[in-house]
Design an enzyme around this catalytic site. Structure first.
Site, mmCIF file in Angstrom:
data_model
loop_
_atom_site.group_PDB
_atom_site.id
_atom_site.type_symbol
_atom_site.label_atom_id
_atom_site.label_comp_id
_atom_site.label_asym_id
_atom_site.label_seq_id
_atom_site.Cartn_x
_atom_site.Cartn_y
_atom_site.Cartn_z
ATOM 1 N N GLU A 166 3.170 2.344 9.493
ATOM 2 C CA GLU A 166 3.749 3.115 8.398
ATOM 3 C C GLU A 166 5.253 2.916 8.215
ATOM 4 O O GLU A 166 6.058 3.846 8.413
ATOM 5 C CB GLU A 166 3.405 4.601 8.574
ATOM 6 C CG GLU A 166 1.906 4.823 8.660
ATOM 7 C CD GLU A 166 1.480 6.274 8.547
ATOM 8 O OE1 GLU A 166 2.349 7.164 8.627
ATOM 9 O OE2 GLU A 166 0.283 6.514 8.358
ATOM 10 N N GLU A 353 -6.058 4.089 9.922
ATOM 11 C CA GLU A 353 -6.047 5.551 10.069
ATOM 12 C C GLU A 353 -6.679 6.202 8.856
ATOM 13 O O GLU A 353 -6.375 5.835 7.711
ATOM 14 C CB GLU A 353 -4.614 6.100 10.180
ATOM 15 C CG GLU A 353 -3.990 5.955 11.526
ATOM 16 C CD GLU A 353 -2.578 6.531 11.583
ATOM 17 O OE1 GLU A 353 -2.303 7.556 10.916
ATOM 18 O OE2 GLU A 353 -1.747 5.949 12.305
#
Ligand code: BGC
Length: 447
Positions: A166, A353
């Site tokens: 991220e 995720e």
């Protein structure tokens, strides 16, 4: 009822991250990370929590792996804490810290579980933060050096590598929105950090190829989706900017070797500009083996003058929400995957995720998390739909294996398939654990 069937060679997994589960913050020669500093500063984390002990997986990894085995996981996505292996970020390698990861990886392999390693999941060495952190271009070299050593140490054992988890959070959330460590609020800093992360990523991929490390290397940006409220150009453009913030800004440089102009214009309107030096874009544009995608939420979006950097208002009333208040929008996963595949071509994707925050305590040894099962089931259905539409998705990793330290929200937010009592550290598999176990064993789910 219908059956959602996944391919036989589909990779089923679950994910965690070092600072969120390991604990042992000052054991085995580990150096300080920015998360130690941030969490130890009063006022930053809900209830004054910190990751000092977390799930204590540093000591209890064998128990965790036994649960993974019972679940039938094909792969486990975990991260290495940079400051556990290089306490100062650069300098001496800490043998004791390194040995922890060798024990973890060996145990996974012994149990037939493929290690899927993230090199950077936010717990950056404090010593490097003290010299400017990711705003300092020298940090790129420090990161590549760290990656080189990890490749050398684990080659042949770890076959799946992810450079960054991220990068949007590391740059914009941590340096512009400011609610993650180090907690700055400056758009120019965020743009500089984002650019440096991408150069570090690209140079690491280059090195991986040069060293001939066996295996695959990728990158795991987080994405979300905004569906235009109406078909007016203004609504469509505002949503495009919001999606572009997470998708195009972090993927165009990798796949096309350039930044998207419409986003550069939006940042310039906010007073910030990306500083590109000769050779940067060539470094960033390296072919990767897979794209990791983290997806949690989405909603409708509408143009609203002067509303933030992108003049966008989220229209998310009427959506079901998780206990984190995130609007549930499974179709957004389908849409964003199609968008990515159309824009960049058929690159292999792993969902690195996806999961939901629902609190809930064991009652007589049982945690009935039906809402989590519904969330996962809806997202897997949309994922399957994207695969049928031609998106080459190779695997799925639920977030998270365990309830853990949920960053600024501490232990108040639970994402796990396994409940953790943060006083006794006792693990209790939830209903979603047994549901996921069946999905993995069958290779399909019933909806
Ligand atoms: C992060 C995880 C985090 C999860 C839920 C992702 O942004 O990678 O570390 O726990 O979302 O907030």
């Amino acid at each position: 009822m219908s059956i959602i069937q996944f391919p036989e060679d589909f990779y089923w997994g679950a994910a965690t991250a070092a600072y969120q589960v390991e604990g042992a913050w000052n054991e085995g020669g580990r150096g300080l990370s920015i998360w130690d500093t941030y969490a130890h500063t009063p006022g930053n984390i809900r209830n004054g929590d910190n990751g000092d002990i977390a799930c204590d997986s540093y000591h209890r990894y064998e128990e965790d792996i036994a649960y993974m085995k019972e679940l039938g996981l094909h792969t486990y996505r975990f991260s290495i804490s940079w400051s556990r292996v290089f306490p100062d970020g650069t300098g001496e390698l800490n043998k004791e810290g390194l040995d922890y990861y060798h024990r973890l990886v060996d145990k996974l392999l012994e149990n037939g579980i493929e290690p899927f390693c993230t090199l950077y999941h936010w717990d950056f060495p404090q010593a490097l933060q003290d010299t400017g952190g990711w705003k300092n271009r020298d940090t790129i070299d420090a990161y590549v050096r760290y990656a080189r050593e990890m490749f050398k140490q684990f080659q042949g054992k770890i076959k799946y590598w992810t450079t960054f988890n991220e990068p949007w959070c590391v740059s914009f959330k941590a340096h512009y929105i400011g609610d993650l460590a180090p907690g700055e609020k400056n758009l120019q800093s965020a743009l500089d950090v984002a650019h440096h992360l991408m150069i570090a990523h690209g140079r690491t991929v280059k090195l991986f190829r040069k060293l001939g490390i066996p295996g695959q290397i990728g990158y795991a940006p987080n994405v979300s989706w905004r569906e235009p409220f109406s078909s007016t150009q203004e609504d469509m453009d505002a949503c495009r900017r919001r999606i572009g913030w997470m998708v195009e800004w972090f993927m165009d440089p990798l796949f096309k070797g350039e930044y998207p102009e419409f986003m550069a214009a939006a940042f310039e309107a906010g007073g910030a500009k990306v500083n590109i030096q000769p050779g940067d874009m060539e470094d960033i544009k390296q072919p990767i083996d897979f794209l990791g995608i983290n997806y949690y939420m989405g909603s409708l979006g509408r143009y609203q003058k002067d509303n933030g950097l992108f003049e966008l208002e989220d229209i998310d009333e009427g959506y079901e929400r998780t206990d984190f208040n995130w609007p549930i929008y499974p179709e957004g996963l389908y849409k964003v995957l199609l968008h990515i595949t159309e824009r960049y071509g058929p690159i292999s994707i792993y969902i690195t995720e996806n999961g939901a925050c629902y609190d809930g305590e064991p009652i007589q040894g049982k945690v009935e998390d039906t809402k989590r099962i519904a969330y996962l089931s809806k997202h897997l259905t949309q994922l399957n739909r994207a695969m049928k539409a031609g998106v080459p998705v190779k695997g799925y990793m639920a977030w998270s294996l365990l309830d853990n330290f949920e960053w600024a929200d501490g232990y108040s937010r639970r994402f796990g398939l396994i409940h953790v009592d943060f006083n006794s550290l006792i693990r209790t598999p939830k209903d979603s654990f047994f549901w996921y176990k069946k999905v993995i064993a069958n290779g399909w789910l019933e909806v």
